[in-house]
Design a protein around this motif. Structure first.
Motif, mmCIF file in Angstrom:
data_model
loop_
_atom_site.group_PDB
_atom_site.id
_atom_site.type_symbol
_atom_site.label_atom_id
_atom_site.label_comp_id
_atom_site.label_asym_id
_atom_site.label_seq_id
_atom_site.Cartn_x
_atom_site.Cartn_y
_atom_site.Cartn_z
ATOM 1 N N ILE A 257 0.868 -1.175 0.000
ATOM 2 C CA ILE A 257 0.000 0.000 0.000
ATOM 3 C C ILE A 257 0.906 1.226 0.000
ATOM 4 O O ILE A 257 1.820 1.333 0.815
ATOM 5 N N SER A 258 0.637 2.136 -0.899
ATOM 6 C CA SER A 258 1.512 3.305 -1.065
ATOM 7 C C SER A 258 1.470 4.217 0.159
ATOM 8 O O SER A 258 0.501 4.234 0.927
ATOM 9 N N TYR A 259 2.517 4.993 0.298
ATOM 10 C CA TYR A 259 2.608 5.972 1.377
ATOM 11 C C TYR A 259 1.418 6.940 1.307
ATOM 12 O O TYR A 259 0.847 7.317 2.333
ATOM 13 N N GLU A 260 1.060 7.364 0.107
ATOM 14 C CA GLU A 260 -0.036 8.310 -0.065
ATOM 15 C C GLU A 260 -1.366 7.711 0.380
ATOM 16 O O GLU A 260 -2.187 8.385 1.004
ATOM 17 N N THR A 261 -1.588 6.432 0.055
ATOM 18 C CA THR A 261 -2.811 5.767 0.504
ATOM 19 C C THR A 261 -2.813 5.629 2.021
ATOM 20 O O THR A 261 -3.836 5.841 2.680
ATOM 21 N N LEU A 262 -1.660 5.292 2.587
ATOM 22 C CA LEU A 262 -1.564 5.207 4.050
ATOM 23 C C LEU A 262 -1.837 6.561 4.705
ATOM 24 O O LEU A 262 -2.436 6.627 5.780
ATOM 25 N N ALA A 263 -1.426 7.644 4.051
ATOM 26 C CA ALA A 263 -1.720 8.978 4.583
ATOM 27 C C ALA A 263 -3.233 9.194 4.634
ATOM 28 O O ALA A 263 -3.758 9.769 5.591
ATOM 29 N N GLY A 264 -3.940 8.706 3.633
ATOM 30 C CA GLY A 264 -5.399 8.797 3.634
ATOM 31 C C GLY A 264 -6.024 7.980 4.758
ATOM 32 O O GLY A 264 -6.971 8.427 5.415
ATOM 33 N N THR A 265 -5.486 6.785 4.994
ATOM 34 C CA THR A 265 -6.035 5.967 6.086
ATOM 35 C C THR A 265 -5.733 6.610 7.436
ATOM 36 O O THR A 265 -6.560 6.542 8.349
ATOM 37 N N ARG A 266 -4.583 7.267 7.561
ATOM 38 C CA ARG A 266 -4.273 7.968 8.809
ATOM 39 C C ARG A 266 -5.227 9.140 9.025
ATOM 40 O O ARG A 266 -5.647 9.420 10.148
ATOM 41 N N PHE A 267 -5.574 9.822 7.940
ATOM 42 C CA PHE A 267 -6.558 10.901 8.053
ATOM 43 C C PHE A 267 -7.873 10.344 8.601
ATOM 44 O O PHE A 267 -8.466 10.923 9.520
ATOM 45 N N ILE A 268 -8.332 9.246 8.040
ATOM 46 C CA ILE A 268 -9.584 8.634 8.514
ATOM 47 C C ILE A 268 -9.462 8.277 9.993
ATOM 48 O O ILE A 268 -10.350 8.576 10.800
ATOM 49 N N SER A 269 -8.368 7.649 10.376
ATOM 50 C CA SER A 269 -8.164 7.239 11.770
ATOM 51 C C SER A 269 -8.127 8.422 12.727
ATOM 52 O O SER A 269 -8.687 8.355 13.821
ATOM 53 N N ASN A 270 -7.464 9.497 12.314
ATOM 54 C CA ASN A 270 -7.227 10.625 13.211
ATOM 55 C C ASN A 270 -8.268 11.727 13.157
ATOM 56 O O ASN A 270 -8.413 12.482 14.113
ATOM 57 N N GLN A 271 -8.981 11.848 12.043
ATOM 58 C CA GLN A 271 -9.861 13.001 11.857
ATOM 59 C C GLN A 271 -11.345 12.670 11.759
ATOM 60 O O GLN A 271 -12.149 13.563 11.507
ATOM 61 N N THR A 272 -11.707 11.412 11.913
ATOM 62 C CA THR A 272 -13.120 11.039 11.834
ATOM 63 C C THR A 272 -13.554 10.362 13.125
ATOM 64 O O THR A 272 -12.741 9.794 13.849
ATOM 65 N N SER A 273 -14.835 10.404 13.358
ATOM 66 C CA SER A 273 -15.412 9.763 14.536
ATOM 67 C C SER A 273 -15.246 8.249 14.440
ATOM 68 O O SER A 273 -15.292 7.678 13.346
ATOM 69 N N LYS A 274 -15.080 7.597 15.569
ATOM 70 C CA LYS A 274 -14.968 6.132 15.582
ATOM 71 C C LYS A 274 -16.235 5.459 15.054
ATOM 72 O O LYS A 274 -16.195 4.311 14.635
ATOM 73 N N SER B 265 -17.868 6.576 12.414
ATOM 74 C CA SER B 265 -18.012 6.896 10.992
ATOM 75 C C SER B 265 -18.113 5.631 10.155
ATOM 76 O O SER B 265 -17.468 4.624 10.435
ATOM 77 N N ILE B 266 -18.920 5.723 9.116
ATOM 78 C CA ILE B 266 -19.071 4.620 8.161
ATOM 79 C C ILE B 266 -18.489 5.092 6.833
ATOM 80 O O ILE B 266 -18.851 6.154 6.322
ATOM 81 N N ILE B 267 -17.587 4.286 6.294
ATOM 82 C CA ILE B 267 -16.859 4.660 5.084
ATOM 83 C C ILE B 267 -17.367 3.828 3.902
ATOM 84 O O ILE B 267 -17.506 2.614 4.002
ATOM 85 N N LEU B 268 -17.621 4.493 2.804
ATOM 86 C CA LEU B 268 -18.029 3.836 1.567
ATOM 87 C C LEU B 268 -16.800 3.678 0.684
ATOM 88 O O LEU B 268 -16.125 4.666 0.373
ATOM 89 N N LEU B 269 -16.484 2.442 0.332
ATOM 90 C CA LEU B 269 -15.358 2.137 -0.559
ATOM 91 C C LEU B 269 -15.901 1.723 -1.919
ATOM 92 O O LEU B 269 -16.975 1.116 -2.016
ATOM 93 N N ALA B 270 -15.156 2.004 -2.957
ATOM 94 C CA ALA B 270 -15.558 1.629 -4.312
ATOM 95 C C ALA B 270 -15.634 0.105 -4.451
ATOM 96 O O ALA B 270 -14.890 -0.623 -3.798
ATOM 97 N N PRO B 271 -16.521 -0.372 -5.316
ATOM 98 C CA PRO B 271 -16.690 -1.824 -5.499
ATOM 99 C C PRO B 271 -15.622 -2.436 -6.401
ATOM 100 O O PRO B 271 -15.911 -3.044 -7.420
ATOM 101 N N ALA C 68 -8.839 -2.736 8.807
ATOM 102 C CA ALA C 68 -7.648 -3.116 9.573
ATOM 103 C C ALA C 68 -6.737 -1.910 9.810
ATOM 104 O O ALA C 68 -6.151 -1.777 10.882
ATOM 105 N N LEU C 69 -6.628 -1.024 8.827
ATOM 106 C CA LEU C 69 -5.740 0.132 8.962
ATOM 107 C C LEU C 69 -6.394 1.332 9.637
ATOM 108 O O LEU C 69 -5.697 2.187 10.178
ATOM 109 N N THR C 70 -7.719 1.418 9.589
ATOM 110 C CA THR C 70 -8.382 2.622 10.101
ATOM 111 C C THR C 70 -9.186 2.392 11.376
ATOM 112 O O THR C 70 -9.476 3.345 12.090
ATOM 113 N N GLY C 71 -9.601 1.170 11.613
ATOM 114 C CA GLY C 71 -10.483 0.920 12.740
ATOM 115 C C GLY C 71 -11.886 1.439 12.505
ATOM 116 O O GLY C 71 -12.660 1.620 13.439
ATOM 117 N N ARG C 72 -12.245 1.675 11.251
ATOM 118 C CA ARG C 72 -13.562 2.209 10.918
ATOM 119 C C ARG C 72 -14.389 1.172 10.167
ATOM 120 O O ARG C 72 -13.867 0.340 9.433
#
Length: 131
Positions: free
Chosen positions: A16-33, A35-41, A53-57
């Motif tokens: 997983i790229s550093y940039e993608t990990l930065a996005g998962t860190r944003f979700i982990s640090n800046q969203t409510s526990k 929160s429900i995340i919609l991922l593309a199919p 696994a990476l975000t706890g969301r």
């Protein structure tokens, strides 16, 4: 004579790229526990439990294997997810959408369907908040 059935497969490496990990860190640090995340199919999102696994969301749907084990009709759930992203089915039970740049182009329709505000972006991912 005892026979053991070896169900192990070779370990799979997921990069997983550093940039993608930065996005998962944003979700982990800046969203409510809660929160429900919609991922593309996409195949990766449907088959791998990487995001929770990476975000706890919680996600709307990911990881076919787990969903099947707990009794979810995975074919129906995956069709619903595709229908949400193509606009065939309205769906409101999410707080954020996490997309790779490739997915953003592939699923541009989703941005037209909901009132979305970009809250994080870099060269690899964009995250929208439903407003």
């Amino acid at each position: 004579q005892n026979r053991l059935l070896n169900l192990r497969t070779k370990p799979e490496k997921i990069v997983i790229s550093y940039e993608t990990l930065a996005g998962t860190r944003f979700i982990s640090n800046q969203t409510s526990k809660n929160s429900i995340i919609l991922l593309a199919p996409t195949s990766f999102n449907i088959n791998k439990p990487w995001f929770p696994a990476l975000t706890g969301r919680q996600t709307v749907y990911c990881c076919r294997g787990f969903a099947f084990q707990v009794g979810v009709d995975t074919d129906k759930a995956e069709q619903l997810l595709r229908d949400i992203f193509t606009g065939r089915v309205p769906y409101q039970n999410f707080d954020y959408i996490f997309l790779s740049r490739a997915e953003e182009g592939q699923f541009a329709k989703i941005k037209e369907l909901y009132s979305l505000q970009p809250v994080f972006e870099n060269t690899e991912v964009i995250i929208f908040k439903k407003v």
